[in-house]
Every structure is written in structure tokens, then in C-alpha cells.
Scaffold this active site. Structure first.
Site, PDB file in Angstrom:
ATOM      1  N   ARG A  88     -44.998  14.068  21.178  1.00  0.00           N
ATOM      2  CA  ARG A  88     -43.589  14.429  21.345  1.00  0.00           C
ATOM      3  C   ARG A  88     -43.160  14.425  22.805  1.00  0.00           C
ATOM      4  O   ARG A  88     -41.990  14.702  23.086  1.00  0.00           O
ATOM      5  CB  ARG A  88     -43.376  15.827  20.786  1.00  0.00           C
ATOM      6  CG  ARG A  88     -42.575  15.908  19.487  1.00  0.00           C
ATOM      7  CD  ARG A  88     -42.556  17.366  19.093  1.00  0.00           C
ATOM      8  NE  ARG A  88     -41.562  17.754  18.158  1.00  0.00           N
ATOM      9  CZ  ARG A  88     -41.771  17.886  16.848  1.00  0.00           C
ATOM     10  NH1 ARG A  88     -42.925  17.548  16.324  1.00  0.00           N
ATOM     11  NH2 ARG A  88     -40.817  18.354  16.075  1.00  0.00           N
ATOM     12  N   ARG A 172     -33.436  21.638  18.918  1.00  0.00           N
ATOM     13  CA  ARG A 172     -34.515  20.691  18.609  1.00  0.00           C
ATOM     14  C   ARG A 172     -34.065  19.258  18.831  1.00  0.00           C
ATOM     15  O   ARG A 172     -34.851  18.415  19.288  1.00  0.00           O
ATOM     16  CB  ARG A 172     -34.981  20.909  17.166  1.00  0.00           C
ATOM     17  CG  ARG A 172     -35.878  22.150  17.061  1.00  0.00           C
ATOM     18  CD  ARG A 172     -35.859  22.793  15.695  1.00  0.00           C
ATOM     19  NE  ARG A 172     -36.390  21.964  14.651  1.00  0.00           N
ATOM     20  CZ  ARG A 172     -36.198  22.196  13.348  1.00  0.00           C
ATOM     21  NH1 ARG A 172     -35.470  23.235  12.951  1.00  0.00           N
ATOM     22  NH2 ARG A 172     -36.728  21.402  12.461  1.00  0.00           N
TER      23      ARG A 172
HETATM   24  P1  ADP Z   1     -39.351  18.793  12.667  1.00  0.00           P
HETATM   25  O1  ADP Z   1     -39.304  18.886  11.198  1.00  0.00           O
HETATM   26  O2  ADP Z   1     -38.180  19.364  13.381  1.00  0.00           O
HETATM   27  O3  ADP Z   1     -39.678  17.457  13.192  1.00  0.00           O
HETATM   28  P2  ADP Z   1     -41.993  20.037  13.171  1.00  0.00           P
HETATM   29  O4  ADP Z   1     -42.447  20.750  11.971  1.00  0.00           O
HETATM   30  O5  ADP Z   1     -42.607  18.750  13.508  1.00  0.00           O
HETATM   31  O6  ADP Z   1     -40.404  19.911  13.109  1.00  0.00           O
HETATM   32  O7  ADP Z   1     -42.133  21.011  14.435  1.00  0.00           O
HETATM   33  C1  ADP Z   1     -41.641  22.338  14.424  1.00  0.00           C
HETATM   34  C2  ADP Z   1     -41.800  22.951  15.801  1.00  0.00           C
HETATM   35  O8  ADP Z   1     -43.196  22.982  16.160  1.00  0.00           O
HETATM   36  C3  ADP Z   1     -41.133  22.186  16.939  1.00  0.00           C
HETATM   37  O9  ADP Z   1     -39.764  22.529  17.098  1.00  0.00           O
HETATM   38  C4  ADP Z   1     -41.970  22.639  18.136  1.00  0.00           C
HETATM   39  O10 ADP Z   1     -41.647  23.957  18.544  1.00  0.00           O
HETATM   40  C5  ADP Z   1     -43.384  22.694  17.528  1.00  0.00           C
HETATM   41  N1  ADP Z   1     -44.117  21.410  17.654  1.00  0.00           N
HETATM   42  C6  ADP Z   1     -44.561  20.616  16.630  1.00  0.00           C
HETATM   43  N2  ADP Z   1     -45.197  19.540  17.101  1.00  0.00           N
HETATM   44  C7  ADP Z   1     -45.165  19.638  18.463  1.00  0.00           C
HETATM   45  C8  ADP Z   1     -45.644  18.820  19.514  1.00  0.00           C
HETATM   46  N3  ADP Z   1     -46.294  17.657  19.278  1.00  0.00           N
HETATM   47  N4  ADP Z   1     -45.423  19.238  20.792  1.00  0.00           N
HETATM   48  C9  ADP Z   1     -44.794  20.396  21.064  1.00  0.00           C
HETATM   49  N5  ADP Z   1     -44.293  21.204  20.114  1.00  0.00           N
HETATM   50  C10 ADP Z   1     -44.477  20.840  18.813  1.00  0.00           C
END
Ligand code: ADP
Ligand code: ADP
Ligand code: ZN
Length: 215
Positions: A88, A172
């Protein structure tokens, strides 16, 4: 086969990852799911991640990279995996390259699900998940066949994520545009980026992805 799914919150990464998982017999590795497990277990990692996640900010790179590094060594990853929500940031993408080089792994495709911000708010605020099997649903776009009963496992217990509210989605999306979107060109330069139209229907997106992974 090793794949990355890239795309804003609500684009359909989790939905499509579960379908690819079954079609190709590879595992979905969702860093969001891993972090939510850490939060639920009350671990040190979970304690550090909780507030950042609830406010829609990314957690520190080193936390995520360590999690992924040990996860991809596990036996269930032998046939391949699909990374959902990782990398990310630029540093995460570079760290992944180093991990793959060390482990002798090759990244086949990065599939970017392209979608409009405005539509993502509706997708996220209508999203819910089966507590038993993790199947994803939507109030309007993906309802179970029988109201209140999971299609896959028959469970009647569902949950919504603490961070799936309109305000957090904005944060986000901002994090996505500032920190994640730039890695799309990083993979484009490597010649492994493929874009799909995430505004199409769920089955049409699956068909587009199938064409890519089977080519
Ligand atoms: P979405 O459905 O919004 O894509 P995720 O379930 O992938 O959400 O992620 C939820 C939260 O977990 C993110 O908003 C962030 O806080 C954290 N997160 C998940 N993956 C990462 C990553 N690779 N790097 C940093 N934070 C992450
Ligand atoms: P992400 O993992 O990228 O955050 P999800 O796969 O969880 O996104 O999808 C977000 C919500 O939108 C879910 O409730 C899902 O059922 C729904 N959804 C996913 N793809 C589509 C689509 N192409 N059209 C309409 N709704 C979709
Ligand atoms: Zn279920």
C-alpha cells in the site's frame, strides 16, 4: 501464481480475491483481515494498529512487512497467493520485491481495480460480512439469496467493520490516492500491471480478471 490486487477501499478486492482463490486454488492474503485478527486477539500489534485503522490511516510499514514475510512462508502458500491490500506504499512495494528475491518467488501480475471515489462511499457503507466464513455481502449490490442467511455456509450472524463509515472512507480514499496509487506506475514500469474496470458488475470484473490470469 503470485498476484497483487490493487484498488481503493470498496473497489472489490476482497470480493474478487475470494473468487480467484477458488478458481486458481491459491490463498487470499488480506493484510486488513490479518490486522483485524490482531486487534481482536488484543496482541501488541493489534493495540498499535487499532486507532490507526479506525481513523482510516495506514499502519506502519515495518509492522505489515513483518506480517507478510512470515505469512508467505507457510505451507498453504506453496501453490501461490493473492495479496489483497498489500503493498500500500512505495516502501512496502520495494520490501516485497526484496522478500520475493530472497525467497526465489516471482510476481506474475498486479491487477488494479479502477473505481470512482464517490461510488466507493456507497459500497463501503453497505458492506457486511458473514461471521462464520467471511463471505462478503452488500445491502444493495450483493444480497444473500435468502434474506439474513449466508449463501455459502448458512450462518445467520453477520458483522460490519468499525471503519466502514462515510467519514473514515474519506480518510481511506485520501490515504489511497496519496500513498498507494503511486505504486501503480512502479508496477507499470515493470510491465506486470493490468487494469480492470471496477465500476462494472461483480461478475464482469471477475471475467476480466479471469482473462488476465489465464493468459
Ligand atoms: P479496504 O477494504 O479499505 O481496502 P483493508 O481491510 O484492506 O481495507 O484495510 C483496513 C485498514 O487496515 C486500513 O485502512 C489500514 O489502516 C490497515 N491496513 C491494511 N493493510 C495495510 C497495509 N498494507 N499497510 C498499512 N495499513 C494497512
Ligand atoms: P475492497 O476489498 O476492495 O475494500 P470489497 O470486495 O469488500 O472491497 O467490496 C466492497 C463492497 O462492495 C462489498 O459489500 C461488495 O459486496 C460490493 N462490491 C464489490 N464489487 C462490486 C461491484 N463490482 N459492483 C457493486 N458492488 C460491489
Ligand atoms: Zn458464511
Amino acid at each position: 501464481m503470485k498476484l497483487i490486487l490493487l484498488g481503493p477501499p470498496g473497489a472489490g478486492k476482497g470480493t474478487q480475491a475470494k473468487r480467484i482463490e477458488e478458481a486458481l486454488n491459491i490463498v487470499q492474503l488480506s493484510t486488513g483481515d490479518m490486522l483485524r485478527d490482531e486487534v481482536a486477539s488484543g496482541s501488541e500489534t493489534g493495540k498499535k494498529a487499532k486507532d490507526l485503522m479506525e481513523s482510516g490511516n495506514l499502519v506502519p510499514d515495518d509492522m505489515i512487512i513483518g506480517m507478510i514475510s512470515s505469512r508467505i512462508d507457510r505451507d498453504d502458500c506453496k501453490n501461490g497467493f493473492i495479496l489483497d491490500g498489500f503493498p500500500r506504499t512505495g516502501p512496502q512495494a520495494k520490501a516485497l520485491d526484496e522478500l520475493f528475491a530472497e525467497k526465489g518467488m516471482t510476481l506474475r501480475y498486479v491487477i488494479e481495480i479502477v473505481a470512482d471515489d464517490e461510488a466507493m462511499v456507497e459500497r463501503i457503507t453497505g458492506r457486511y460480512t458473514c461471521d462464520e466464513c467471511g463471505s462478503g455481502y452488500h445491502d444493495k449490490f450483493q444480497q444473500p439469496k435468502v434474506d439474513g442467511v449466508c449463501d455459502k455456509c448458512g450462518s445467520t450472524a453477520f458483522s460490519r467493520r468499525a471503519d466502514d463509515n462515510a467519514e473514515t472512507v474519506r480518510a481511506r480514499l485520501k490515504a489511497y490516492h496519496e500513498q498507494t496509487e503511486p505504486i501503480s506506475s512502479y508496477y507499470s514500469e515493470k510491465g506486470i500491471l493490468r487494469k480492470v474496470d471496477g465500476m462494472a458488475g461483480i461478475n464482469d470484473v471477475t471475467a476480466e480478471i479471469n482473462d488476465i490470469v489465464r493468459s
